[in-house]
Write a protein that holds these residues in place. Sequence first.
Motif, PDB file in Angstrom:
ATOM      1  N   SER A  50       1.013  -1.202   0.093  1.00 43.25           N
ATOM      2  CA  SER A  50      -0.104  -0.052   0.028  1.00 43.25           C
ATOM      3  C   SER A  50       0.944   1.286  -0.043  1.00 43.25           C
ATOM      4  O   SER A  50       1.857   1.244   0.556  1.00 43.25           O
ATOM      5  CB  SER A  50      -1.046  -0.028   1.223  1.00 43.25           C
ATOM      6  N   SER A  51       0.489   2.248  -0.600  1.00 45.15           N
ATOM      7  CA  SER A  51       0.953   3.655  -0.545  1.00 45.15           C
ATOM      8  C   SER A  51       0.223   4.526  -0.407  1.00 45.15           C
ATOM      9  O   SER A  51      -0.678   4.840  -1.125  1.00 45.15           O
ATOM     10  CB  SER A  51       1.854   3.584  -2.127  1.00 45.15           C
ATOM     11  N   LYS A  52       0.178   5.468   0.746  1.00 43.19           N
ATOM     12  CA  LYS A  52      -0.688   6.345   1.009  1.00 43.19           C
ATOM     13  C   LYS A  52      -0.645   7.653   0.100  1.00 43.19           C
ATOM     14  O   LYS A  52       0.639   8.243   0.077  1.00 43.19           O
ATOM     15  CB  LYS A  52      -0.509   6.761   2.526  1.00 43.19           C
ATOM     16  N   ASN A  53      -1.650   8.001  -0.498  1.00 43.32           N
ATOM     17  CA  ASN A  53      -1.576   9.304  -1.460  1.00 43.32           C
ATOM     18  C   ASN A  53      -1.818  10.548  -0.572  1.00 43.32           C
ATOM     19  O   ASN A  53      -3.100  10.637   0.015  1.00 43.32           O
ATOM     20  CB  ASN A  53      -2.611   9.036  -2.579  1.00 43.32           C
ATOM     21  N   GLU A 170      -8.491   6.781  -7.453  1.00 41.04           N
ATOM     22  CA  GLU A 170      -7.402   7.054  -6.723  1.00 41.04           C
ATOM     23  C   GLU A 170      -6.446   6.074  -6.135  1.00 41.04           C
ATOM     24  O   GLU A 170      -5.792   5.852  -5.246  1.00 41.04           O
ATOM     25  CB  GLU A 170      -8.004   7.936  -5.550  1.00 41.04           C
ATOM     26  N   LYS A 171      -6.378   4.872  -7.055  1.00 47.93           N
ATOM     27  CA  LYS A 171      -5.508   3.643  -6.653  1.00 47.93           C
ATOM     28  C   LYS A 171      -5.017   2.913  -8.148  1.00 47.93           C
ATOM     29  O   LYS A 171      -6.061   2.746  -8.792  1.00 47.93           O
ATOM     30  CB  LYS A 171      -6.137   2.739  -5.736  1.00 47.93           C
ATOM     31  N   SER A 173      -1.541   0.656  -9.891  1.00 51.29           N
ATOM     32  CA  SER A 173      -0.277   0.299  -9.769  1.00 51.29           C
ATOM     33  C   SER A 173       0.559   0.552 -10.995  1.00 51.29           C
ATOM     34  O   SER A 173      -0.089   0.851 -11.900  1.00 51.29           O
ATOM     35  CB  SER A 173      -0.308  -1.389  -9.671  1.00 51.29           C
ATOM     36  N   LEU A 174       1.889   0.645 -10.823  1.00 47.93           N
ATOM     37  CA  LEU A 174       2.651   0.573 -12.191  1.00 47.93           C
ATOM     38  C   LEU A 174       2.364  -0.081 -13.316  1.00 47.93           C
ATOM     39  O   LEU A 174       2.345   0.212 -14.365  1.00 47.93           O
ATOM     40  CB  LEU A 174       4.112   0.411 -11.831  1.00 47.93           C
ATOM     41  N   LEU A 175       2.034  -1.375 -13.135  1.00 45.03           N
ATOM     42  CA  LEU A 175       1.593  -2.500 -14.139  1.00 45.03           C
ATOM     43  C   LEU A 175       0.401  -1.999 -14.579  1.00 45.03           C
ATOM     44  O   LEU A 175       0.153  -2.024 -15.719  1.00 45.03           O
ATOM     45  CB  LEU A 175       1.500  -3.727 -13.418  1.00 45.03           C
ATOM     46  N   GLU A 176      -0.767  -1.546 -13.899  1.00 45.54           N
ATOM     47  CA  GLU A 176      -1.805  -1.078 -14.273  1.00 45.54           C
ATOM     48  C   GLU A 176      -1.575   0.002 -15.427  1.00 45.54           C
ATOM     49  O   GLU A 176      -2.292   0.221 -16.324  1.00 45.54           O
ATOM     50  CB  GLU A 176      -2.952  -0.578 -13.355  1.00 45.54           C
ATOM     51  N   ALA A 177      -0.878   1.202 -14.890  1.00 52.10           N
ATOM     52  CA  ALA A 177      -0.676   2.307 -15.819  1.00 52.10           C
ATOM     53  C   ALA A 177       0.038   1.918 -17.021  1.00 52.10           C
ATOM     54  O   ALA A 177      -0.501   2.488 -18.184  1.00 52.10           O
ATOM     55  CB  ALA A 177       0.441   3.315 -15.016  1.00 52.10           C
ATOM     56  N   LEU A 178       0.872   0.950 -16.884  1.00 52.13           N
ATOM     57  CA  LEU A 178       1.499   0.649 -18.395  1.00 52.13           C
ATOM     58  C   LEU A 178       0.404  -0.228 -19.308  1.00 52.13           C
ATOM     59  O   LEU A 178       0.582  -0.028 -20.449  1.00 52.13           O
ATOM     60  CB  LEU A 178       2.762  -0.308 -17.938  1.00 52.13           C
ATOM     61  N   GLY A 179      -0.655  -1.104 -18.657  1.00 55.27           N
ATOM     62  CA  GLY A 179      -1.344  -1.547 -19.260  1.00 55.27           C
ATOM     63  C   GLY A 179      -2.352  -0.478 -19.961  1.00 55.27           C
ATOM     64  O   GLY A 179      -2.756  -0.735 -21.007  1.00 55.27           O
ATOM     65  N   GLN A 180      -2.697   0.579 -19.082  1.00 50.61           N
ATOM     66  CA  GLN A 180      -3.589   1.494 -19.772  1.00 50.61           C
ATOM     67  C   GLN A 180      -2.990   2.286 -20.957  1.00 50.61           C
ATOM     68  O   GLN A 180      -3.460   2.605 -21.823  1.00 50.61           O
ATOM     69  CB  GLN A 180      -3.953   2.503 -18.743  1.00 50.61           C
ATOM     70  N   ALA A 181      -1.686   2.340 -20.980  1.00 50.85           N
ATOM     71  CA  ALA A 181      -0.790   2.849 -22.030  1.00 50.85           C
ATOM     72  C   ALA A 181      -0.514   2.026 -23.235  1.00 50.85           C
ATOM     73  O   ALA A 181       0.364   2.403 -24.131  1.00 50.85           O
ATOM     74  CB  ALA A 181       0.402   3.671 -21.537  1.00 50.85           C
ATOM     75  N   GLY A 182      -1.054   0.897 -23.111  1.00 48.75           N
ATOM     76  CA  GLY A 182      -0.796  -0.094 -24.148  1.00 48.75           C
ATOM     77  C   GLY A 182       0.432  -1.055 -23.903  1.00 48.75           C
ATOM     78  O   GLY A 182       0.827  -1.811 -24.857  1.00 48.75           O
ATOM     79  N   ASP A 183       1.226  -0.934 -22.617  1.00 42.52           N
ATOM     80  CA  ASP A 183       2.252  -1.752 -22.590  1.00 42.52           C
ATOM     81  C   ASP A 183       3.464  -1.253 -23.052  1.00 42.52           C
ATOM     82  O   ASP A 183       3.482  -0.468 -24.186  1.00 42.52           O
ATOM     83  CB  ASP A 183       1.829  -3.190 -22.820  1.00 42.52           C
ATOM     84  N   ILE A 184       4.595  -1.795 -22.669  1.00 44.80           N
ATOM     85  CA  ILE A 184       6.134  -1.589 -23.073  1.00 44.80           C
ATOM     86  C   ILE A 184       6.065  -2.199 -24.400  1.00 44.80           C
ATOM     87  O   ILE A 184       5.919  -3.322 -24.556  1.00 44.80           O
ATOM     88  CB  ILE A 184       7.095  -1.984 -22.164  1.00 44.80           C
ATOM     89  N   THR A 185       6.582  -1.358 -25.541  1.00 42.78           N
ATOM     90  CA  THR A 185       6.876  -1.899 -26.771  1.00 42.78           C
ATOM     91  C   THR A 185       7.990  -2.851 -26.840  1.00 42.78           C
ATOM     92  O   THR A 185       8.785  -2.963 -25.610  1.00 42.78           O
ATOM     93  CB  THR A 185       7.327  -0.807 -27.780  1.00 42.78           C
ATOM     94  N   TYR A 222       2.459   0.733  -6.092  1.00 42.27           N
ATOM     95  CA  TYR A 222       1.285   1.869  -6.438  1.00 42.27           C
ATOM     96  C   TYR A 222       1.926   3.163  -6.733  1.00 42.27           C
ATOM     97  O   TYR A 222       2.909   3.662  -5.950  1.00 42.27           O
ATOM     98  CB  TYR A 222       0.599   1.739  -4.960  1.00 42.27           C
ATOM     99  N   LEU A 223       1.442   3.780  -7.695  1.00 41.62           N
ATOM    100  CA  LEU A 223       1.868   5.096  -8.274  1.00 41.62           C
ATOM    101  C   LEU A 223       0.869   6.292  -7.286  1.00 41.62           C
ATOM    102  O   LEU A 223      -0.137   5.806  -6.891  1.00 41.62           O
ATOM    103  CB  LEU A 223       1.430   5.351  -9.608  1.00 41.62           C
ATOM    104  N   LYS A 224       1.358   7.356  -7.326  1.00 43.00           N
ATOM    105  CA  LYS A 224       0.840   8.645  -6.284  1.00 43.00           C
ATOM    106  C   LYS A 224       0.515   9.432  -7.696  1.00 43.00           C
ATOM    107  O   LYS A 224       0.795   9.555  -8.789  1.00 43.00           O
ATOM    108  CB  LYS A 224       1.474   9.168  -5.709  1.00 43.00           C
ATOM    109  N   SER A 225      -0.619  10.365  -7.151  1.00 44.98           N
ATOM    110  CA  SER A 225      -0.896  11.343  -8.182  1.00 44.98           C
ATOM    111  C   SER A 225       0.236  12.128  -8.666  1.00 44.98           C
ATOM    112  O   SER A 225       0.983  12.708  -8.047  1.00 44.98           O
ATOM    113  CB  SER A 225      -2.032  12.197  -7.413  1.00 44.98           C
ATOM    114  N   ASN A 226       0.040  12.511 -10.155  1.00 42.96           N
ATOM    115  CA  ASN A 226       1.138  13.262 -10.658  1.00 42.96           C
ATOM    116  C   ASN A 226       2.301  12.465 -11.156  1.00 42.96           C
ATOM    117  O   ASN A 226       3.433  13.192 -11.296  1.00 42.96           O
ATOM    118  CB  ASN A 226       1.559  14.484 -10.006  1.00 42.96           C
TER     119      ASN A 226
END
Length: 267
Positions: A50-53, A170-171, A173-185, A222-226
């Motif tokens: 967990s990572s408190k934002n 508001e939550k 993960s790094l993996l989810e963010a990469l998935g939203q961006a179509g994954d690493i080429t 888990y990533l934080k805002s911004n």
Amino acid sequence: MTGKIFGVSNILFRILLLFVTLYLSSCASSKKTVYFIDQQDAVLKASNLSSKNLVQPNDILSIAVTSLNPAATEVFNKPNNSFVSTSGVNGATLQSPGYLVNNDGNIQFPILGQMKISGLSTNEIREKITKELVDKKLLVDPIVIVRQLNFKVSVLGEVARPSVVNVPNEKISLLEALGQAGDITIYGRKDNVMIVREEDGIKKIKRINLNSSEIFSSDYYYLKSNDIVYVEANKAKVSSSTRSSTLIPILLSALSFGAIIIDRIAR
């Protein structure tokens, strides 16, 4: 004459073979394209991930108050808070009603006045407002809901769709963010993903190796805002771009020259 034509053709074939060899030699190792290659079956405690934002200046909050007395609650939900511009899908500008945290970390809340909330989580802000309402006998058993409206992360570099990812829950993960961006080429470096995070006016930079399982125990799971996620191009991409820009004109020139020679000999 046939022998001469065959000789020139053989030279052209060798040039083409050299070009293909150089191109293939720059291909990335398959091991470097795999996620978590060293991860075995395991059970990881969610509490360790967990990572408190924490709310920062310039964040935008939605604050709703309810109670058993709707008339008494109404004053805390009047649309007297400012409308703030946020970025929506495809860069569209949206007007979100919310409380903008000023540079001093404060918001102006109805009746309660100026409140210091910078450095608190949304749960802590909810508890603070609830306590103030009860202590000042403004409401009985109030329910306060606090949400951050501008929670977003940016994913740049060697991903399929570089973008700003809005996170309504508001939550993320790094993996989810990469998935939203179509994954690493195939040309992105999974072993050196950079995360830029700003807290209390200080920029922190962390590099993550996604070939390794270290991410599962990292504070950056888990990533934080911004947060900004940057995926660097690997040597194969850089080499192929450089070689293509230099070898293709040479190859085309050689082929053109060979065609002219063959045409002259054929005559």
